[in-house]
Design a protein around this motif. Sequence first.
Motif, PDB file in Angstrom:
ATOM      1  N   ALA A 195       0.800  -1.226   0.000  1.00  0.00           N
ATOM      2  CA  ALA A 195       0.000   0.000   0.000  1.00  0.00           C
ATOM      3  C   ALA A 195       0.836   1.281   0.000  1.00  0.00           C
ATOM      4  O   ALA A 195       0.542   2.208  -0.783  1.00  0.00           O
ATOM      5  CB  ALA A 195      -0.974  -0.017   1.177  1.00  0.00           C
ATOM      6  N   THR A 207       4.144   7.941   3.136  1.00  0.00           N
ATOM      7  CA  THR A 207       3.636   7.390   4.393  1.00  0.00           C
ATOM      8  C   THR A 207       4.694   7.553   5.473  1.00  0.00           C
ATOM      9  O   THR A 207       5.772   6.957   5.378  1.00  0.00           O
ATOM     10  CB  THR A 207       3.296   5.897   4.239  1.00  0.00           C
ATOM     11  OG1 THR A 207       2.328   5.739   3.201  1.00  0.00           O
ATOM     12  CG2 THR A 207       2.752   5.331   5.538  1.00  0.00           C
ATOM     13  N   TRP A 322      -6.288   0.204   4.269  1.00  0.00           N
ATOM     14  CA  TRP A 322      -5.031  -0.042   3.569  1.00  0.00           C
ATOM     15  C   TRP A 322      -5.169  -1.210   2.599  1.00  0.00           C
ATOM     16  O   TRP A 322      -4.685  -1.138   1.463  1.00  0.00           O
ATOM     17  CB  TRP A 322      -3.921  -0.312   4.590  1.00  0.00           C
ATOM     18  CG  TRP A 322      -3.291   0.932   5.120  1.00  0.00           C
ATOM     19  CD1 TRP A 322      -3.947   2.016   5.639  1.00  0.00           C
ATOM     20  CD2 TRP A 322      -1.902   1.230   5.172  1.00  0.00           C
ATOM     21  NE1 TRP A 322      -3.040   2.968   6.027  1.00  0.00           N
ATOM     22  CE2 TRP A 322      -1.781   2.519   5.759  1.00  0.00           C
ATOM     23  CE3 TRP A 322      -0.745   0.548   4.809  1.00  0.00           C
ATOM     24  CZ2 TRP A 322      -0.546   3.124   5.966  1.00  0.00           C
ATOM     25  CZ3 TRP A 322       0.484   1.147   5.022  1.00  0.00           C
ATOM     26  CH2 TRP A 322       0.580   2.421   5.587  1.00  0.00           C
TER      27      TRP A 322
END
Length: 396
Positions: A195, A207, A322
């Motif tokens: 992800a 992220t 996710w």
Amino acid sequence: MTAIMPDPPEPARSVVAAAEQLLAKRYGVVVRLTDPEDLGGSGQAIVLRVRVAESPIKLSRTLIIKQIHDRESAPRNGQTHVESFLREAVSYQFANSLDARHRPGPELLAHDLDQHLLILSDLGDVPTLGAVVQEDPEADATNVLMGLAQSLGRMHAATAGRSEDFGALLRRARSRFPMSPVLPPEPFLEALREAPRLLADRLGVATPAGVQQRVNDYAELLTGPSYRAFSPGDLCPDNIVVSASGIRFLDYESGGFRDATLDLGCLLVSFPQCSCDLGLAPEQADAMVDAWLAEVEGVWPQLREGNLLRDRLLAARTVWVWLSTAWHLPDDYSRRAAEREHSRARPATQALASRWAGLALAADAAGTEDLARHATEVMDALSSQRAPISRSIRAR
């Protein structure tokens, strides 16, 4: 659209003949089945409704026959089709051992592992959850959604602590076939690792390491021993029907035991395996959590303590969002074409935007600021790829 076959073609005739032979073997009597109606099924399965024309024993007027016929095509959700069939057969066997009030779906009447054949009771022409929620006024829809959560909780409470019973049935079934099945959650863990790369490549969203670590910690729900109960596995509005006798779950090809809060989180995220979106208002989500908790608190009273349930549901939401991103953000046209038939299907970016918006709200309510900021950033990136997200989505 279903249709009765006046002159059933192959392989429908073969499926009906095999079902008649199986019933004769199971009950020791001759049963004649007619008027097969094609219910669609997947590309790997034939699903028929048949009329019981002659039977010396008491059977319902119609039955459902399901047979896996394409056993060599690509695995589905990390499982071979043999494994999917075995899980479905074992799930129905296990469900038959439950009190009828707690049975989550149809009754298994007969099965043949070698022929990959199931004969089930027929729930009738009942509407799916997606159709009911779409047609009902908001107040009635809330009642249906609470009933859904209540039915899920009742199933969880009835099956908590029985994973060994299910495991024994599955081991016995697998012993008939020389295979090395790929079991969940390995494919799920792979998708979670994928992800962040997709978010960076497709949306330009990085992220943070702290968020990545949170997700790694939350992934314990996929393998942990706590709060385990039976799950049908593939929860989707088209696999949930609303009948006069209550809400029932269909399709157990991914059936098994897992953390029950993952199932509730799956509903709150609006079915992450597909691109369906129920458009839950916060009040509806809260009502569903309360309805579920009322059913399971007898077996898991600790879920009433402090913020335990809130935190576990945040973990479940995060994992599902996710995973949904890993499944739906890539340009998988075959997946999208298949999902287009779902009653509550939405464009992938719209469904994902709604899920990330819900996650941002839940993370903010829990005081998990880094997760909330990241979820908001992803939601905004998704909104730039499609028409502006509606205020109702942003308000969640």
